[in-house]
Each structure stands twice: as structure tokens, then as C-alpha cells.
Motif scaffolding. Structure first.
Motif, short mmCIF file in Angstrom:
data_model
loop_
_atom_site.label_atom_id
_atom_site.label_comp_id
_atom_site.label_asym_id
_atom_site.label_seq_id
_atom_site.Cartn_x
_atom_site.Cartn_y
_atom_site.Cartn_z
N CYS A 148 -0.28 -2.91 -5.19
CA CYS A 148 0.03 -4.10 -4.37
C CYS A 148 -0.35 -3.91 -2.77
O CYS A 148 -0.81 -4.92 -2.18
CB CYS A 148 1.34 -4.59 -4.50
SG CYS A 148 1.70 -5.44 -5.88
N PHE A 149 -0.32 -2.74 -2.27
CA PHE A 149 -0.52 -2.37 -1.00
C PHE A 149 -1.64 -1.44 -0.69
O PHE A 149 -1.33 -0.29 -0.48
CB PHE A 149 0.72 -1.82 -0.27
CG PHE A 149 1.87 -2.95 -0.64
CD1 PHE A 149 2.10 -4.05 -0.09
CD2 PHE A 149 2.74 -2.73 -1.59
CE1 PHE A 149 3.11 -5.23 -0.16
CE2 PHE A 149 3.70 -3.41 -1.88
CZ PHE A 149 4.05 -4.51 -1.33
N VAL A 150 -2.81 -2.07 -0.61
CA VAL A 150 -4.04 -1.21 -0.13
C VAL A 150 -4.39 -1.47 1.32
O VAL A 150 -4.95 -2.52 1.72
CB VAL A 150 -5.12 -1.45 -1.10
CG1 VAL A 150 -6.47 -0.52 -0.62
CG2 VAL A 150 -4.99 -1.29 -2.44
N ASN A 151 -4.22 -0.49 2.25
CA ASN A 151 -4.29 -0.55 3.69
C ASN A 151 -5.80 0.00 3.82
O ASN A 151 -6.16 0.96 3.44
CB ASN A 151 -3.40 0.18 4.58
CG ASN A 151 -1.90 -0.23 4.32
OD1 ASN A 151 -1.18 -0.02 3.33
ND2 ASN A 151 -1.53 -0.70 5.57
N LEU A 152 -6.42 -0.91 4.77
CA LEU A 152 -7.75 -0.52 5.08
C LEU A 152 -7.64 -0.05 6.60
O LEU A 152 -7.90 -0.65 7.45
CB LEU A 152 -8.79 -1.58 5.05
CG LEU A 152 -8.85 -2.36 3.79
CD1 LEU A 152 -9.82 -3.56 3.72
CD2 LEU A 152 -8.95 -1.36 2.51
#
Length: 194
Positions: A175-179
């Protein structure tokens, strides 16, 4: 009714010093992806705030109100949360960072339920055993506690959330893919193209 805050006030060091929320991903700035993710929550927000310390004129396209830090020296996301809680006119403030192009569609509802069930004043997301404290729901009653935290020089969001007995809400690991870097942005675009 709740309000929402997009954290876009950082210095973007890992992104080469650029304003991360304005970095383009497939033709749209990251902040636009996050605003779309907020809209998909099915929540009627009183206001959507953007915490930004530069390019406030540009961020107005994605927020009802742009809030610079009230604390000097850009002390990090807690300062953005502080500005958001200071401005918020609803009882609850949903906080999300500007660098996650796909928010879980049930983020707001699950955090609200966690607060209602626990009686806590804050809830934050986690996935796969890892905390994601920048995804949180805060009661505006926490403003004095946050003010005190910043006054003591504390800067870690997770440490502050633990100090106010925030409840953890588990989400799926994807759910939480940081770029955070230009390479992350390029990799996301490459995956989306296939």
C-alpha cells in the motif's frame, strides 16, 4: 467531517533538492496523484491543506489552503503537522505525504474506525511490520502536545505518535510505495508502462 493535510514542505534532499511534490510522474506532479488519492477515499473534507515551504503559489492548485511551517528551520514533517493542526477547524486531520502516488482507498475510513474503537487521539498506518507514521489521523486536541514536542527539539514523527499513545492500523504491504529519489520515479513509470 474531517480535514486533510498533504505534507510537501520537505527539502527533497534524496530527490536532488527539488520540491518533491512537484516532481512529475507520468505527466502529473506527485501532489496531484496524492490529491486524487484523497478524493478516492469517499470522504467529504472540510478543507484540504498543503504543507509547503516553497512554491506555495503552485501548490494552491491542489489544496484549499497552503501552509508554511510555523516553526523556523524546517524541522521536518512534525512542523507540517503542527501547521495543519493549527489551521484545522475540524476535530480530525488526516495526514499523508506528497510522495506516495497510490493511497489505500480505505485509509481514511480505517483510521477513523481505529480512533472510534480505541478512544485514542491518533492513529497511524503500518504494513508488513513497518510503521508509516506520516500516514496518520490526528485529533486537533493534540496540538499542545505537538507544540511541546517541537519545543523540546524532537523531530521524529513515530516517537511523537508513540508518546501520545497512537494506535497502529495494519494495511497490505504493497500500500505504501514512497518515491524518494529520481530512480524511484523512473522505476514506477517503467512498471506502469508494462
Amino acid at each position: 467531517m474531517i480535514s486533510a493535510l498533504i505534507l510537501a514542505g520537505g527539502q527533497g534532499r534524496r530527490m536532488g533538492g527539488v520540491d518533491k511534490g512537484l516532481v512529475e510522474l507520468d505527466g502529473r506532479p506527485l501532489v496531484a496523484w496524492v490529491r486524487a488519492g484523497l478524493a478516492a477515499q469517499g470522504v467529504a473534507y472540510d478543507r484540504v491543506y498543503v504543507s509547503a515551504n516553497r512554491h506555495g503559489d503552485l501548490y494552491r492548485a491542489w489544496g484549499d489552503v497552503v501552509l508554511p511551517d510555523l516553526w523556523p528551520g524546517q524541522p521536518g514533517p512534525l512542523a507540517g503537522m503542527h501547521a495543519g493542526l493549527s489551521a484545522c477547524t475540524t476535530a480530525l486531520l488526516l495526514v499523508v505525504p506528497c510522495d506516495v502516488p497510490r493511497l489505500p482507498p480505505d485509509l481514511a475510513s480505517r483510521l477513523v474506525t481505529a480512533l472510534e474503537d480505541s478512544g485514542a487521539a491518533a492513529a497511524y498506518a503500518s504494513s508488513g511490520g513497518r510503521a508509516h507514521p506520516a500516514f496518520c489521523l490526528l485529533s486537533t486536541s493534540l496540538l499542545p502536545a505537538l507544540d511541546a514536542c517541537l519545543s523540546r527539539g524532537q523531530r521524529r514523527v513515530f516517537d511523537w505518535l508513540r508518546s501520545v499513545a497512537a494506535v497502529e492500523v495494519e494495511f497490505a504491504a504493497s500500500c505504501f510505495v514512497n518515491l524518494n529519489t529520481p530512480e524511484d520515479v523512473a522505476a514506477w513509470s517503467a512498471r506502469a508502462a508494462h
